[in-house]
Design a protein around this motif. Structure first.
Motif, PDB file in Angstrom:
ATOM      1  N   UNK A  74       0.845  -1.188   0.000  1.00 37.87           N
ATOM      2  CA  UNK A  74       0.000   0.000   0.000  1.00 37.87           C
ATOM      3  C   UNK A  74       0.883   1.240   0.000  1.00 37.87           C
ATOM      4  N   UNK A  75       0.395   2.362  -0.527  1.00 42.16           N
ATOM      5  CA  UNK A  75       1.149   3.616  -0.463  1.00 42.16           C
ATOM      6  C   UNK A  75       1.412   4.012   0.988  1.00 42.16           C
ATOM      7  N   UNK A  77      -1.186   3.771   4.545  1.00 38.54           N
ATOM      8  CA  UNK A  77      -0.939   2.825   5.633  1.00 38.54           C
ATOM      9  C   UNK A  77      -1.397   3.370   6.976  1.00 38.54           C
ATOM     10  N   UNK A  78      -1.228   4.677   7.163  1.00 40.20           N
ATOM     11  CA  UNK A  78      -1.406   5.269   8.487  1.00 40.20           C
ATOM     12  C   UNK A  78      -2.810   5.795   8.734  1.00 40.20           C
ATOM     13  N   UNK A  79      -3.741   5.513   7.822  1.00 37.79           N
ATOM     14  CA  UNK A  79      -5.126   5.956   8.035  1.00 37.79           C
ATOM     15  C   UNK A  79      -5.643   5.417   9.368  1.00 37.79           C
ATOM     16  N   UNK A  80      -6.118   6.296  10.219  1.00 39.78           N
ATOM     17  CA  UNK A  80      -6.698   5.897  11.495  1.00 39.78           C
ATOM     18  C   UNK A  80      -5.710   5.673  12.615  1.00 39.78           C
ATOM     19  N   UNK A  81      -4.419   5.794  12.328  1.00 41.91           N
ATOM     20  CA  UNK A  81      -3.405   5.590  13.383  1.00 41.91           C
ATOM     21  C   UNK A  81      -2.368   6.730  13.335  1.00 41.91           C
ATOM     22  N   UNK A  82      -2.816   7.969  13.489  1.00 36.84           N
ATOM     23  CA  UNK A  82      -1.896   9.111  13.367  1.00 36.84           C
ATOM     24  C   UNK A  82      -0.832   9.157  14.445  1.00 36.84           C
ATOM     25  N   UNK A  83      -1.152   8.677  15.641  1.00 35.21           N
ATOM     26  CA  UNK A  83      -0.153   8.715  16.716  1.00 35.21           C
ATOM     27  C   UNK A  83       0.991   7.738  16.428  1.00 35.21           C
ATOM     28  N   UNK A  84       0.665   6.595  15.851  1.00 32.40           N
ATOM     29  CA  UNK A  84       1.713   5.630  15.499  1.00 32.40           C
ATOM     30  C   UNK A  84       2.617   6.206  14.409  1.00 32.40           C
TER      31      UNK A  84
END
Length: 255
Positions: free
Chosen positions: A187-188, A192-199
């Motif tokens: 995935x781009x 990948x980080x949709x919904x996990x901004x803190x990570x």
């Protein structure tokens, strides 16, 4: 023991995989001297390495300062921290925080590493596509990331780390595999980080560290020296099955 008096620690590795770069990252961040003993994946179950690690996996270290040889990246992390992070720059000496760091290190070894690795295997290396296996491990990756997201989201904005209010070895252990997320999930990067901004913010704070950049510069150099593609295959090889045939053929020539 003063850092300047420490003899270089030897790190045995094959450059493609994420796990070998866990100890290199930590050694760089601790400012310790080390030497990389790089060799080909074909030789992980041959001498001299099989005498270093009878399991035939990388990484392993040899520390001439203590005459200790260790394999398994988690054990190496705990050893390097206990032996050389005497100022607790990347660790804690308080009871709760000390064990919570180890807790997260174990989560990285039992959760992140195996699930990412299996997903990568079924995405890129397995001889046939098995959608159910791919989906299972993609779901496990999402679960691992959601666990971390929930913990970081509950932290104050000034303490966005797994334990306490500073980066520790527990945080660092997750970086090598998270850097492979785009390839593992196919995935781009931004998606990948949709919904996990803190990570994402947590990971990217570490991925810009000079110690990590130096580690990856060494990886690029060693990959180029061995004529390897991004996935660890020699240039011109398109599948793991083809690579296995090359390894077997080279072994016959060696005999």
């Amino acid at each position: 023991m003063a850092v300047n008096s420490i003899k270089p620690i030897r790190v045995w590795l094959t450059p493609p995989g994420p796990n070998p770069w866990k100890p290199v990252f930590l050694l760089e961040e601790l400012g310790l001297k080390y030497q990389i003993q790089s060799f080909r994946f074909d030789d992980v179950k041959k001498e001299p390495y099989i005498s270093i690690n009878p399991n035939g996996r990388v990484p392993a270290i040899e520390d001439p300062n203590t005459r200790i040889t260790l394999w398994e990246s988690g054990a190496i992390y705990q050893y390097l921290i206990e032996q050389y992070d005497t100022s607790n720059r990347l660790s804690y000496d308080t009871l709760s925080e000390k064990h919570k760091c180890n807790q997260w290190l174990h989560f990285q070894m039992s959760g992140q590493g195996p699930y990412y690795g299996q997903c990568g295997w079924f995405q890129h290396l397995h001889s046939e596509k098995i959608p159910s296996a791919i989906e299972r491990y993609k779901s496990e990756i999402r679960r691992v990331l959601s666990v971390i997201e929930g913990v970081l989201a509950d932290k104050p904005a000034t303490a966005q780390w797994l334990v306490g209010d500073k980066m520790t070895f527990a945080d660092m252990a997750f970086v090598p595999w998270n850097c492979r997320l785009s390839e593992v999930l196919m995935q781009p990067w931004d998606e990948i980080w949709d919904g996990i901004p803190h990570v994402r913010a947590w990971h990217e704070r570490m991925a810009v560290l000079p110690s990590w950049k130096r580690s990856m510069e060494k990886r690029d150099q060693l990959m180029d020296e061995q004529g390897l593609q991004w996935n660890g295959f020699p240039k011109g090889i398109v599948s793991f099955q083809e690579y296995e045939k090359v390894i077997a053929h080279n072994a016959e020539l060696g005999d």
